[in-house]
Design an enzyme around this catalytic site. Sequence first.
Site, PDB file in Angstrom:
ATOM      1  N   PRO A   2       0.923  -1.327  -0.045  1.00 48.29           N
ATOM      2  CA  PRO A   2      -0.021   0.036   0.046  1.00 48.29           C
ATOM      3  C   PRO A   2       0.908   1.073  -0.036  1.00 48.29           C
ATOM      4  O   PRO A   2       1.897   1.309   0.801  1.00 48.29           O
ATOM      5  CB  PRO A   2      -0.804  -0.232   1.339  1.00 48.29           C
ATOM      6  CG  PRO A   2      -0.439  -1.534   2.213  1.00 48.29           C
ATOM      7  CD  PRO A   2       0.804  -1.900   1.162  1.00 48.29           C
ATOM      8  N   GLU A   3       0.398   2.255  -1.105  1.00 50.37           N
ATOM      9  CA  GLU A   3       1.064   3.471  -0.857  1.00 50.37           C
ATOM     10  C   GLU A   3       0.164   4.558  -0.217  1.00 50.37           C
ATOM     11  O   GLU A   3      -0.852   4.247   0.164  1.00 50.37           O
ATOM     12  CB  GLU A   3       1.507   3.827  -2.262  1.00 50.37           C
ATOM     13  CG  GLU A   3       2.498   2.868  -2.834  1.00 50.37           C
ATOM     14  CD  GLU A   3       3.017   3.010  -4.524  1.00 50.37           C
ATOM     15  OE1 GLU A   3       2.954   4.065  -4.835  1.00 50.37           O
ATOM     16  OE2 GLU A   3       3.211   2.247  -5.111  1.00 50.37           O
ATOM     17  N   LYS A  54       3.039   6.732   5.691  1.00 47.87           N
ATOM     18  CA  LYS A  54       2.060   5.495   5.476  1.00 47.87           C
ATOM     19  C   LYS A  54       1.696   4.884   6.653  1.00 47.87           C
ATOM     20  O   LYS A  54       1.158   3.990   6.773  1.00 47.87           O
ATOM     21  CB  LYS A  54       3.132   4.407   4.816  1.00 47.87           C
ATOM     22  CG  LYS A  54       3.192   4.968   3.353  1.00 47.87           C
ATOM     23  CD  LYS A  54       3.660   3.736   2.408  1.00 47.87           C
ATOM     24  CE  LYS A  54       4.885   3.793   1.853  1.00 47.87           C
ATOM     25  NZ  LYS A  54       5.146   2.733   0.918  1.00 47.87           N
ATOM     26  N   ARG A 130       2.662 -11.856   5.202  1.00 47.06           N
ATOM     27  CA  ARG A 130       4.063 -11.964   5.343  1.00 47.06           C
ATOM     28  C   ARG A 130       4.600 -11.684   6.694  1.00 47.06           C
ATOM     29  O   ARG A 130       5.808 -11.263   6.901  1.00 47.06           O
ATOM     30  CB  ARG A 130       4.738 -11.442   4.050  1.00 47.06           C
ATOM     31  CG  ARG A 130       4.522 -12.333   3.001  1.00 47.06           C
ATOM     32  CD  ARG A 130       5.337 -11.724   1.748  1.00 47.06           C
ATOM     33  NE  ARG A 130       6.714 -11.789   1.927  1.00 47.06           N
ATOM     34  CZ  ARG A 130       7.560 -11.091   1.141  1.00 47.06           C
ATOM     35  NH1 ARG A 130       7.120 -10.616   0.063  1.00 47.06           N
ATOM     36  NH2 ARG A 130       8.867 -11.055   1.367  1.00 47.06           N
ATOM     37  N   ARG A 166      21.756  14.072  -2.970  1.00 46.82           N
ATOM     38  CA  ARG A 166      21.772  12.732  -3.019  1.00 46.82           C
ATOM     39  C   ARG A 166      22.106  12.325  -4.467  1.00 46.82           C
ATOM     40  O   ARG A 166      21.316  12.774  -5.439  1.00 46.82           O
ATOM     41  CB  ARG A 166      20.093  12.502  -2.816  1.00 46.82           C
ATOM     42  CG  ARG A 166      19.546  12.956  -1.665  1.00 46.82           C
ATOM     43  CD  ARG A 166      20.133  12.264  -0.250  1.00 46.82           C
ATOM     44  NE  ARG A 166      19.896  10.790  -0.505  1.00 46.82           N
ATOM     45  CZ  ARG A 166      20.330   9.896   0.490  1.00 46.82           C
ATOM     46  NH1 ARG A 166      21.153  10.497   1.367  1.00 46.82           N
ATOM     47  NH2 ARG A 166      20.349   8.679   0.163  1.00 46.82           N
ATOM     48  N   ARG A 275      13.580  -2.183  -8.965  1.00 48.05           N
ATOM     49  CA  ARG A 275      12.150  -2.146  -8.810  1.00 48.05           C
ATOM     50  C   ARG A 275      11.945  -1.951 -10.255  1.00 48.05           C
ATOM     51  O   ARG A 275      12.477  -1.069 -11.193  1.00 48.05           O
ATOM     52  CB  ARG A 275      11.731  -1.018  -8.068  1.00 48.05           C
ATOM     53  CG  ARG A 275      11.987  -0.983  -6.606  1.00 48.05           C
ATOM     54  CD  ARG A 275      11.298  -2.129  -5.964  1.00 48.05           C
ATOM     55  NE  ARG A 275      10.094  -2.291  -5.894  1.00 48.05           N
ATOM     56  CZ  ARG A 275       9.210  -1.799  -5.196  1.00 48.05           C
ATOM     57  NH1 ARG A 275       9.713  -0.877  -4.047  1.00 48.05           N
ATOM     58  NH2 ARG A 275       7.748  -2.066  -5.364  1.00 48.05           N
TER      59      ARG A 275
END
Length: 285
Positions: A2-3, A54, A130, A166, A275
């Site tokens: 879920p985002e 989240k 999980r 970054r 990803r």
Amino acid sequence: MPELPEVETLCRQLNEILPGEKILAVEVLDPRLGTTEDEGLDGRKIERVYRQGKYIRIEMGKRSQDPGISGPEKGRGKIKQKPSDDRLTAALHLRMTGRLLWQTGSEPAPPYTRLVISFAAGRLILIDPRRFATFCVRPSETAPALVENPLEGLPPHHLKKTAEKRRLPVKSFLMDQRFVAGIGNIYACEILYHAGIDPRRHAGSLSDAEWRKVQKASAAVLPRAVECRGTTVSDWRDLFGMSGENQNHLEVYSREGKPCRRCGGMIQRTKIGGRGTWFCPICQK
Ligand SMILES: [Zn+2]
């Protein structure tokens, strides 16, 4: 996984049901959740549910209606303030495979049920095959609810400065929860498509104008996904077990080899940070 839009969907649905409901019982079926049944939750009324990144945060009032705790204190000895006299907030994170389900009937709990919180109106069930989900209870502190779009309101030059420090592709930067809370793989792909930015580009290479495009794109993509109750491409279900509808609006995610709806070119798939990443090589520069 879920985002932000999925977690926001659950918070909104919970907020329609839970405020004013009193917790009757808490059953912790998995010690790995990081909580126990003795957190002093039963008897408390839910005040509100909100999202922070989240996390689903469930704010509870004092256990004032329990005569054993709020009644007159007996004896002259020192009585330590019990933690149950504080207002508490439960923080729930679904991680990889966690989901929440609201049950009102007497049907048995589904497989992989890890936590059951019972109310007079029904039961809130955490299902997690999980077992990475976490649930912890802390005294409430005032934490503001977050806006729907975590990129909203940030000056583009601030994003640019943070990104320059970054050494990350822009897609990985958007998914780094330390900078932008709540955006995962699906929405990072979709936002960059809407912004016309190649996901492989170094985050520090985006100009102020390009960051503004990313912000504008996220302001279009995320609220629509919330309106659609999230994206069901595998196992996402809302609080009532229903699929979301945002998968019908995806432009690039999982559309490898299909035509771009803007230019007719072919959507490509690559890997960024391990990803799967989908993009249109013509529309995204
Ligand atoms: Zn295109």
